[in-house]
Design a protein around this motif. Structure first.
Motif, PDB file in Angstrom:
ATOM      1  N   GLN A 142     -37.635  -2.499  28.399  1.00 30.62           N
ATOM      2  CA  GLN A 142     -39.227  -2.700  28.829  1.00 30.62           C
ATOM      3  C   GLN A 142     -40.288  -2.490  27.787  1.00 30.62           C
ATOM      4  OE1 GLN A 142     -39.050   0.126  32.217  1.00 30.62           O
ATOM      5  NE2 GLN A 142     -38.231  -1.602  33.510  1.00 30.62           N
ATOM      6  N   GLN A 143     -40.127  -1.401  27.046  1.00 32.01           N
ATOM      7  CA  GLN A 143     -40.936  -0.959  25.834  1.00 32.01           C
ATOM      8  C   GLN A 143     -40.964  -2.106  25.054  1.00 32.01           C
ATOM      9  OE1 GLN A 143     -42.826   1.690  25.590  1.00 32.01           O
ATOM     10  NE2 GLN A 143     -43.723   1.052  23.702  1.00 32.01           N
ATOM     11  N   GLN A 144     -40.046  -2.879  24.606  1.00 35.81           N
ATOM     12  CA  GLN A 144     -39.985  -3.913  23.659  1.00 35.81           C
ATOM     13  C   GLN A 144     -40.785  -5.169  24.381  1.00 35.81           C
ATOM     14  OE1 GLN A 144     -35.904  -4.823  22.480  1.00 35.81           O
ATOM     15  NE2 GLN A 144     -36.270  -3.734  20.590  1.00 35.81           N
ATOM     16  N   ASP A 145     -40.608  -5.429  25.550  1.00 34.96           N
ATOM     17  CA  ASP A 145     -41.247  -6.438  26.226  1.00 34.96           C
ATOM     18  C   ASP A 145     -42.835  -6.241  26.236  1.00 34.96           C
ATOM     19  OD1 ASP A 145     -38.944  -7.605  26.667  1.00 34.96           O
ATOM     20  OD2 ASP A 145     -38.645  -7.021  28.720  1.00 34.96           O
ATOM     21  N   ASN A 146     -43.308  -4.924  26.495  1.00 38.87           N
ATOM     22  CA  ASN A 146     -44.721  -4.304  26.494  1.00 38.87           C
ATOM     23  C   ASN A 146     -45.286  -4.604  25.166  1.00 38.87           C
ATOM     24  OD1 ASN A 146     -44.670  -3.894  29.153  1.00 38.87           O
ATOM     25  ND2 ASN A 146     -44.377  -1.763  28.794  1.00 38.87           N
ATOM     26  N   ASP A 147     -44.337  -4.297  24.010  1.00 40.02           N
ATOM     27  CA  ASP A 147     -44.889  -4.481  22.845  1.00 40.02           C
ATOM     28  C   ASP A 147     -45.170  -5.870  22.440  1.00 40.02           C
ATOM     29  OD1 ASP A 147     -44.807  -1.794  22.273  1.00 40.02           O
ATOM     30  OD2 ASP A 147     -42.998  -1.853  21.080  1.00 40.02           O
ATOM     31  N   GLU A 148     -44.258  -6.641  22.809  1.00 38.76           N
ATOM     32  CA  GLU A 148     -44.410  -8.058  22.471  1.00 38.76           C
ATOM     33  C   GLU A 148     -45.710  -8.575  23.162  1.00 38.76           C
ATOM     34  OE1 GLU A 148     -40.727  -9.993  23.670  1.00 38.76           O
ATOM     35  OE2 GLU A 148     -39.661  -9.238  22.260  1.00 38.76           O
ATOM     36  N   ASP A 149     -45.787  -8.206  24.420  1.00 36.07           N
ATOM     37  CA  ASP A 149     -47.156  -8.631  25.422  1.00 36.07           C
ATOM     38  C   ASP A 149     -48.411  -8.237  24.475  1.00 36.07           C
ATOM     39  OD1 ASP A 149     -45.405  -9.844  27.000  1.00 36.07           O
ATOM     40  OD2 ASP A 149     -45.482  -8.156  28.845  1.00 36.07           O
ATOM     41  N   THR A 150     -48.374  -7.066  24.225  1.00 33.38           N
ATOM     42  CA  THR A 150     -49.557  -6.486  23.350  1.00 33.38           C
ATOM     43  C   THR A 150     -49.643  -7.470  22.121  1.00 33.38           C
ATOM     44  OG1 THR A 150     -48.212  -4.842  22.561  1.00 33.38           O
ATOM     45  CG2 THR A 150     -49.438  -4.481  24.389  1.00 33.38           C
ATOM     46  N   ASN A 151     -48.836  -7.681  21.293  1.00 26.89           N
ATOM     47  CA  ASN A 151     -48.735  -8.466  20.263  1.00 26.89           C
ATOM     48  C   ASN A 151     -49.426  -9.782  20.530  1.00 26.89           C
ATOM     49  OD1 ASN A 151     -47.929  -6.232  18.719  1.00 26.89           O
ATOM     50  ND2 ASN A 151     -45.801  -7.069  18.646  1.00 26.89           N
TER      51      ASN A 151
END
Length: 161
Positions: A142-151
Protein backbone atom coordinates in the motif's frame (compact mmCIF):
# COMPACT_ATOMS: atom_id res chain seq x y z
CA UNK A 1 21.91 -55.09 -15.28
CA UNK A 2 21.80 -51.46 -16.23
CA UNK A 3 24.53 -49.15 -15.05
CA UNK A 4 23.86 -45.92 -13.17
CA UNK A 5 20.21 -46.25 -12.24
CA UNK A 6 18.26 -45.36 -9.13
CA UNK A 7 17.42 -48.07 -6.62
CA UNK A 8 13.71 -47.55 -7.33
CA UNK A 9 14.34 -48.40 -11.01
CA UNK A 10 16.46 -51.49 -10.31
CA UNK A 11 15.24 -54.58 -12.13
CA UNK A 12 16.78 -56.83 -9.46
CA UNK A 13 15.42 -54.94 -6.46
CA UNK A 14 13.53 -57.98 -5.15
CA UNK A 15 16.10 -60.58 -6.19
CA UNK A 16 19.01 -60.16 -3.77
CA UNK A 17 21.10 -62.81 -5.55
CA UNK A 18 21.30 -60.74 -8.73
CA UNK A 19 22.25 -57.44 -7.07
CA UNK A 20 25.81 -56.14 -7.39
CA UNK A 21 27.30 -53.22 -5.47
CA UNK A 22 29.15 -50.71 -7.61
CA UNK A 23 31.49 -49.75 -4.78
CA UNK A 24 32.73 -53.13 -3.55
CA UNK A 25 31.26 -55.58 -6.11
CA UNK A 26 29.48 -57.33 -3.22
CA UNK A 27 26.18 -59.16 -3.42
CA UNK A 28 23.98 -56.30 -2.15
CA UNK A 29 22.46 -53.04 -3.36
CA UNK A 30 24.83 -50.13 -3.86
CA UNK A 31 23.11 -47.99 -1.24
CA UNK A 32 23.05 -50.79 1.35
CA UNK A 33 24.42 -50.32 4.86
CA UNK A 34 25.97 -53.77 4.48
CA UNK A 35 28.56 -52.40 2.05
CA UNK A 36 31.97 -52.21 3.78
CA UNK A 37 32.90 -49.12 1.74
CA UNK A 38 29.83 -47.26 3.01
CA UNK A 39 30.51 -48.44 6.57
CA UNK A 40 34.12 -47.26 6.39
CA UNK A 41 33.15 -43.89 4.92
CA UNK A 42 30.46 -43.32 7.53
CA UNK A 43 32.95 -44.19 10.25
CA UNK A 44 35.49 -41.71 8.86
CA UNK A 45 32.88 -38.96 8.66
CA UNK A 46 31.68 -39.74 12.17
CA UNK A 47 28.17 -40.98 11.45
CA UNK A 48 27.34 -43.74 13.90
CA UNK A 49 25.16 -46.69 13.02
CA UNK A 50 21.68 -46.87 14.47
CA UNK A 51 20.55 -49.91 16.47
CA UNK A 52 18.50 -51.14 13.53
CA UNK A 53 21.46 -50.84 11.15
CA UNK A 54 23.69 -52.72 13.60
CA UNK A 55 21.11 -55.52 13.80
CA UNK A 56 20.96 -55.77 10.01
CA UNK A 57 24.74 -56.01 9.76
CA UNK A 58 24.92 -58.64 12.51
CA UNK A 59 22.26 -60.77 10.80
CA UNK A 60 24.14 -60.65 7.52
CA UNK A 61 27.43 -61.56 9.21
CA UNK A 62 25.79 -64.50 10.98
CA UNK A 63 24.32 -65.67 7.69
CA UNK A 64 27.79 -65.57 6.07
CA UNK A 65 29.38 -67.78 8.75
CA UNK A 66 29.25 -71.44 7.76
CA UNK A 67 27.16 -73.64 10.01
CA UNK A 68 28.90 -76.30 12.05
CA UNK A 69 28.17 -79.90 11.09
CA UNK A 70 25.28 -81.33 13.08
CA UNK A 71 26.76 -84.81 13.39
CA UNK A 72 27.01 -85.69 17.08
CA UNK A 73 28.04 -88.79 18.94
CA UNK A 74 25.21 -90.94 20.29
CA UNK A 75 26.00 -90.08 23.89
CA UNK A 76 25.51 -86.35 23.17
CA UNK A 77 22.21 -87.09 21.42
CA UNK A 78 20.91 -88.82 24.53
CA UNK A 79 21.95 -85.88 26.70
CA UNK A 80 20.18 -83.50 24.33
CA UNK A 81 16.96 -85.55 24.59
CA UNK A 82 17.15 -85.43 28.37
CA UNK A 83 17.71 -81.68 28.27
CA UNK A 84 14.61 -81.21 26.15
CA UNK A 85 12.45 -82.76 28.84
CA UNK A 86 13.41 -80.05 31.32
CA UNK A 87 11.18 -77.00 30.79
CA UNK A 88 13.10 -73.82 30.16
CA UNK A 89 11.73 -70.73 31.86
CA UNK A 90 13.01 -67.23 31.22
CA UNK A 91 14.99 -65.85 34.16
CA UNK A 92 12.98 -63.65 36.48
CA UNK A 93 13.78 -60.01 36.41
CA UNK A 94 14.89 -58.25 39.52
CA UNK A 95 12.56 -55.70 41.03
CA UNK A 96 15.37 -53.15 40.81
CA UNK A 97 15.69 -53.53 37.06
CA UNK A 98 11.92 -53.24 36.66
CA UNK A 99 11.89 -50.12 38.83
CA UNK A 100 14.71 -48.63 36.77
CA UNK A 101 12.81 -49.32 33.56
CA UNK A 102 9.66 -47.79 34.98
CA UNK A 103 11.56 -44.70 36.11
CA UNK A 104 13.22 -44.45 32.71
CA UNK A 105 9.84 -44.71 30.99
CA UNK A 106 8.48 -41.95 33.23
CA UNK A 107 11.43 -39.70 32.43
CA UNK A 108 11.04 -40.40 28.71
CA UNK A 109 7.30 -39.68 28.82
CA UNK A 110 7.96 -36.39 30.64
CA UNK A 111 10.54 -35.43 28.02
CA UNK A 112 8.06 -36.26 25.27
CA UNK A 113 5.41 -34.11 26.94
CA UNK A 114 7.87 -31.21 27.22
CA UNK A 115 8.86 -31.57 23.58
CA UNK A 116 5.22 -31.60 22.51
CA UNK A 117 4.49 -28.41 24.46
CA UNK A 118 7.58 -26.75 22.97
CA UNK A 119 6.45 -27.75 19.49
CA UNK A 120 2.99 -26.30 20.15
CA UNK A 121 4.56 -23.04 21.34
CA UNK A 122 6.79 -22.92 18.26
CA UNK A 123 3.82 -23.50 15.98
CA UNK A 124 1.90 -20.70 17.69
CA UNK A 125 4.82 -18.29 17.37
CA UNK A 126 5.27 -19.26 13.72
CA UNK A 127 1.62 -18.50 12.96
CA UNK A 128 1.99 -15.14 14.72
CA UNK A 129 5.08 -14.37 12.67
CA UNK A 130 3.33 -15.40 9.46
CA UNK A 131 0.38 -13.08 10.15
CA UNK A 132 2.76 -10.25 11.05
CA UNK A 133 4.72 -10.65 7.82
CA UNK A 134 1.54 -10.88 5.77
CA UNK A 135 0.25 -7.65 7.32
CA UNK A 136 3.63 -6.05 6.81
CA UNK A 137 3.66 -7.07 3.15
CA UNK A 138 0.17 -5.62 2.64
CA UNK A 139 1.15 -2.34 4.34
CA UNK A 140 4.37 -2.16 2.34
CA UNK A 141 2.50 -2.73 -0.92
CA UNK A 142 0.00 0.00 0.00
CA UNK A 143 2.84 2.38 0.81
CA UNK A 144 4.45 1.68 -2.55
CA UNK A 145 1.13 2.25 -4.31
CA UNK A 146 0.70 5.58 -2.46
CA UNK A 147 4.23 6.64 -3.38
CA UNK A 148 3.58 5.84 -7.04
CA UNK A 149 0.32 7.84 -6.96
CA UNK A 150 2.05 10.89 -5.45
CA UNK A 151 4.85 10.61 -7.99
CA UNK A 152 2.30 10.48 -10.80
CA UNK A 153 0.52 13.58 -9.44
CA UNK A 154 3.75 15.57 -9.10
CA UNK A 155 4.79 14.66 -12.61
CA UNK A 156 1.37 15.74 -13.94
CA UNK A 157 1.62 19.05 -12.03
CA UNK A 158 5.12 19.67 -13.44
CA UNK A 159 3.89 18.94 -16.95
CA UNK A 160 1.00 21.40 -16.56
CA UNK A 161 3.33 24.24 -15.54
Amino acid sequence: GRANHASEDCLHKKNKKRQRCILCKGNHASDSIICPVIQKTRQQIGINLSRREKQIIQKKEQAKQPEKPKIQPKSEKKNKKEERKIPIHPPRQNKNSQQKRNEQKKVESEEIKQLKTEMAELRASMTEMMTFFQQFAIAFQQQQDNDEDTNDETSINEYDQ
